[in-house]
Scaffold this motif. Structure first.
Motif, mmCIF file in Angstrom:
data_model
loop_
_atom_site.group_PDB
_atom_site.id
_atom_site.type_symbol
_atom_site.label_atom_id
_atom_site.label_comp_id
_atom_site.label_asym_id
_atom_site.label_seq_id
_atom_site.Cartn_x
_atom_site.Cartn_y
_atom_site.Cartn_z
ATOM 1 N N LEU A 96 13.730 22.172 109.622
ATOM 2 C CA LEU A 96 14.191 20.975 110.331
ATOM 3 C C LEU A 96 15.702 21.013 110.526
ATOM 4 O O LEU A 96 16.209 20.687 111.610
ATOM 5 C CB LEU A 96 13.786 19.722 109.557
ATOM 6 C CG LEU A 96 12.309 19.329 109.649
ATOM 7 C CD1 LEU A 96 11.915 18.422 108.498
ATOM 8 C CD2 LEU A 96 12.024 18.658 110.993
ATOM 9 N N ALA A 97 16.433 21.410 109.480
ATOM 10 C CA ALA A 97 17.887 21.493 109.590
ATOM 11 C C ALA A 97 18.300 22.533 110.625
ATOM 12 O O ALA A 97 19.244 22.315 111.403
ATOM 13 C CB ALA A 97 18.492 21.829 108.227
ATOM 14 N N MET A 98 17.600 23.646 110.673
ATOM 15 C CA MET A 98 17.927 24.693 111.639
ATOM 16 C C MET A 98 17.585 24.259 113.059
ATOM 17 O O MET A 98 18.216 24.698 114.025
ATOM 18 C CB MET A 98 17.184 25.972 111.279
ATOM 19 C CG MET A 98 17.643 26.603 109.967
ATOM 20 S SD MET A 98 16.553 27.944 109.411
ATOM 21 C CE MET A 98 16.812 29.149 110.708
ATOM 22 N N THR A 99 16.614 23.370 113.200
ATOM 23 C CA THR A 99 16.185 22.928 114.528
ATOM 24 C C THR A 99 17.186 21.976 115.164
ATOM 25 O O THR A 99 17.493 22.092 116.356
ATOM 26 C CB THR A 99 14.806 22.249 114.437
ATOM 27 O OG1 THR A 99 13.853 23.175 113.892
ATOM 28 C CG2 THR A 99 14.329 21.794 115.812
ATOM 29 N N VAL A 100 17.704 21.030 114.384
ATOM 30 C CA VAL A 100 18.564 19.994 114.966
ATOM 31 C C VAL A 100 19.982 20.005 114.407
ATOM 32 O O VAL A 100 20.807 19.187 114.797
ATOM 33 C CB VAL A 100 17.947 18.588 114.783
ATOM 34 C CG1 VAL A 100 16.570 18.512 115.407
ATOM 35 C CG2 VAL A 100 17.889 18.213 113.307
ATOM 36 N N GLY A 101 20.275 20.920 113.472
ATOM 37 C CA GLY A 101 21.572 20.922 112.816
ATOM 38 C C GLY A 101 22.675 21.483 113.692
ATOM 39 O O GLY A 101 22.456 21.983 114.790
ATOM 40 N N GLY A 102 23.876 21.395 113.179
ATOM 41 C CA GLY A 102 25.051 21.894 113.873
ATOM 42 C C GLY A 102 26.292 21.267 113.285
ATOM 43 O O GLY A 102 26.208 20.307 112.499
ATOM 44 N N PRO A 103 27.464 21.785 113.629
ATOM 45 C CA PRO A 103 28.718 21.251 113.088
ATOM 46 C C PRO A 103 28.854 19.751 113.356
ATOM 47 O O PRO A 103 28.672 19.289 114.485
ATOM 48 C CB PRO A 103 29.788 22.052 113.832
ATOM 49 C CG PRO A 103 29.108 23.319 114.241
ATOM 50 C CD PRO A 103 27.689 22.935 114.524
ATOM 51 N N GLY A 104 29.140 19.007 112.309
ATOM 52 C CA GLY A 104 29.337 17.568 112.440
ATOM 53 C C GLY A 104 28.070 16.746 112.442
ATOM 54 O O GLY A 104 28.142 15.515 112.399
ATOM 55 N N ARG A 105 26.911 17.389 112.482
ATOM 56 C CA ARG A 105 25.653 16.641 112.456
ATOM 57 C C ARG A 105 25.301 16.276 111.018
ATOM 58 O O ARG A 105 25.611 17.017 110.088
ATOM 59 C CB ARG A 105 24.540 17.438 113.124
ATOM 60 C CG ARG A 105 24.785 17.600 114.623
ATOM 61 C CD ARG A 105 23.531 17.991 115.363
ATOM 62 N NE ARG A 105 23.708 17.807 116.804
ATOM 63 C CZ ARG A 105 22.724 17.885 117.670
ATOM 64 N NH1 ARG A 105 21.488 18.149 117.277
ATOM 65 N NH2 ARG A 105 22.954 17.697 118.956
ATOM 66 N N LYS A 106 24.605 15.146 110.862
ATOM 67 C CA LYS A 106 24.471 14.573 109.529
ATOM 68 C C LYS A 106 23.019 14.354 109.120
ATOM 69 O O LYS A 106 22.147 14.098 109.951
ATOM 70 C CB LYS A 106 25.240 13.254 109.456
ATOM 71 C CG LYS A 106 26.753 13.462 109.656
ATOM 72 C CD LYS A 106 27.524 12.169 109.591
ATOM 73 C CE LYS A 106 29.020 12.441 109.790
ATOM 74 N NZ LYS A 106 29.811 11.197 109.744
ATOM 75 N N VAL A 107 22.834 14.441 107.803
ATOM 76 C CA VAL A 107 21.572 14.134 107.142
ATOM 77 C C VAL A 107 21.792 12.884 106.294
ATOM 78 O O VAL A 107 22.765 12.803 105.540
ATOM 79 C CB VAL A 107 21.114 15.295 106.250
ATOM 80 C CG1 VAL A 107 19.874 14.902 105.442
ATOM 81 C CG2 VAL A 107 20.838 16.544 107.079
ATOM 82 N N LEU A 108 20.880 11.930 106.409
ATOM 83 C CA LEU A 108 20.967 10.678 105.653
ATOM 84 C C LEU A 108 19.764 10.557 104.734
ATOM 85 O O LEU A 108 18.630 10.857 105.133
ATOM 86 C CB LEU A 108 21.004 9.485 106.615
ATOM 87 C CG LEU A 108 21.170 8.092 105.994
ATOM 88 C CD1 LEU A 108 22.568 7.927 105.404
ATOM 89 C CD2 LEU A 108 20.909 7.009 107.044
ATOM 90 N N SER A 109 20.012 10.137 103.505
ATOM 91 C CA SER A 109 18.912 9.902 102.581
ATOM 92 C C SER A 109 19.347 8.903 101.527
ATOM 93 O O SER A 109 20.412 8.274 101.638
ATOM 94 C CB SER A 109 18.444 11.211 101.939
ATOM 95 O OG SER A 109 17.222 11.017 101.242
#
Length: 358
Positions: A96-109
């Motif tokens: 999932l991280a590889m699919t939508v990730g990128g510099p400055g993109r964030k994960v919230l939990s």
């Protein structure tokens, strides 16, 4: 060599500690949320015959259709939804991280929560934002979470349902508010689905940004390392592009397909664990110096109200019982231990060792 390591390894990786799994040989193992019950002899015999007939000189099927079909039937996953398998849920989090990730993109939990949400965000160069749970019982602070979501605009939002390591279940209406407010994907991690009646799996498709992730580890198949992610087919097709070829090996595919055809056996085992959880909780709740938190998972979080979690952990280990020491993992987990629900005789040994230690 250290100079070269310091120069080449990313600073955020240098700052991490590798995921630690303690040695458990000779101990009653109540630290890893495993199903304590083995397969019956007749099923083991079928399994061994099946493994003997598996062609390990050939690559496995890349999509594992036999496992997917068995999962759809056993778990009630609609044919309208996409489904993808991972080497444990950890690999799915990475995909999932590889699919939508990128510099400055964030994960919230939520914090405290499953540590791999944070670790894999760091691995893949994403920013992780954790919203603290309420200190009085680990409830979801919905206003704070929605405010953080609006401020951070995460592409991935993870909610463990029930939560690990606290064991509690957040209100369904609050989860819906989060899904509807999210600017990106919301992944409900239902790893502990066998131990609760609450689930969003049947609601997949109601929201275009909702995915449900599960694992077969907690139902009794931890050694197979098999996780699955379900949701709208458009999303699953994109995530599948990041899946490494042949990620589910032939032995896991054969074993999982067989086990899922005997799903009723594992349902009976998890029902026994639920019953034992009630007994264990009642015993812990009656102990002086122990605050046990209600759980919808196959573990119980407890706090030593007089302190000394490190000492109690060492005392339990010296008496032959291994639990998870969470003291120091997060400020809200001060003086907390987490114990997996085992077989009755294992839990009795734990209770006796804890009483003796205290």
């Amino acid at each position: 060599m250290q100079d070269l390591i310091d120069r080449l390894v990313r600073p955020e990786i240098l700052a991490l500690h590798a995921y630690h799994v303690p040695e458990a040989a000779g101990l009653i193992k109540l630290d890893a949320m495993e199903n304590p019950y083995p397969w019956p002899a007749e099923l083991q015999a079928q399994w061994l015959d099946l493994l003997q007939a598996t062609d390990i000189n050939r690559y496995p099927h890349p999509q594992a259709p036999g496992v997917q079909a068995a999962l759809r039937e056993a778990m009630g996953i609609s044919d309208d939804m996409g489904l993808i398998l991972g080497n444990g849920s950890d690999e799915l989090i990475q995909m999932l991280a590889m699919t939508v990730g990128g510099p400055g993109r964030k994960v919230l939990s939520l914090d405290p929560g499953f540590v791999m949400y944070r670790m894999i965000a760091v691995f893949t160069g994403m920013d992780y934002v954790g919203v603290p749970l309420r200190p009085d019982g680990f409830g979801l602070d919905l206003p704070a979470f929605l405010e953080a979501m609006d401020r951070e605009q995460p592409v991935l939002t993870y909610i463990a349902y029930p939560n690990n390591p606290t064991g509690n279940l957040f209100p369904a209406d609050e989860i819906i508010q989060i899904i509807e407010a999210a600017p990106g994907l919301v992944i409900l991690d239902e790893a502990y689905a066998p131990f609760t009646d609450a689930s969003f799996l049947s609601r997949l498709g109601h929201w275009p940004n909702l995915l449900v992730m599960r694992t077969v580890s907690k139902m009794g198949l931890a050694g197979l390392r098999l996780g699955y992610l379900a949701g709208p087919k458009g999303w699953i097709e994109q995530v599948d592009k990041t899946r490494l070829p042949y990620n589910i090996n032939a032995l896991t595919q054969a074993s999982a397909a067989l086990a899922l055809r005997h799903h009723a056996l594992f349902d009976a085992q998890t029902a026994a664990i639920r019953s034992e959880r009630s007994r264990l909780f009642a015993a812990l709740a009656g102990m002086d110096g122990v605050l046990a938190y209600p759980s919808e998972a196959n573990f119980i979080l407890l706090r030593l109200t007089a302190g000394g979690a490190d000492r109690a952990f060492a005392g339990l280990r010296a008496r032959g019982v291994l639990v998870k020491n969470l003291h120091g993992a997060h400020p809200l987990l001060s003086d907390c231990l987490r114990v997996t629900v085992g077989r009755p005789e294992e839990d009795d040994a734990f209770l006796a060792a804890l009483a003796d230690t205290l």
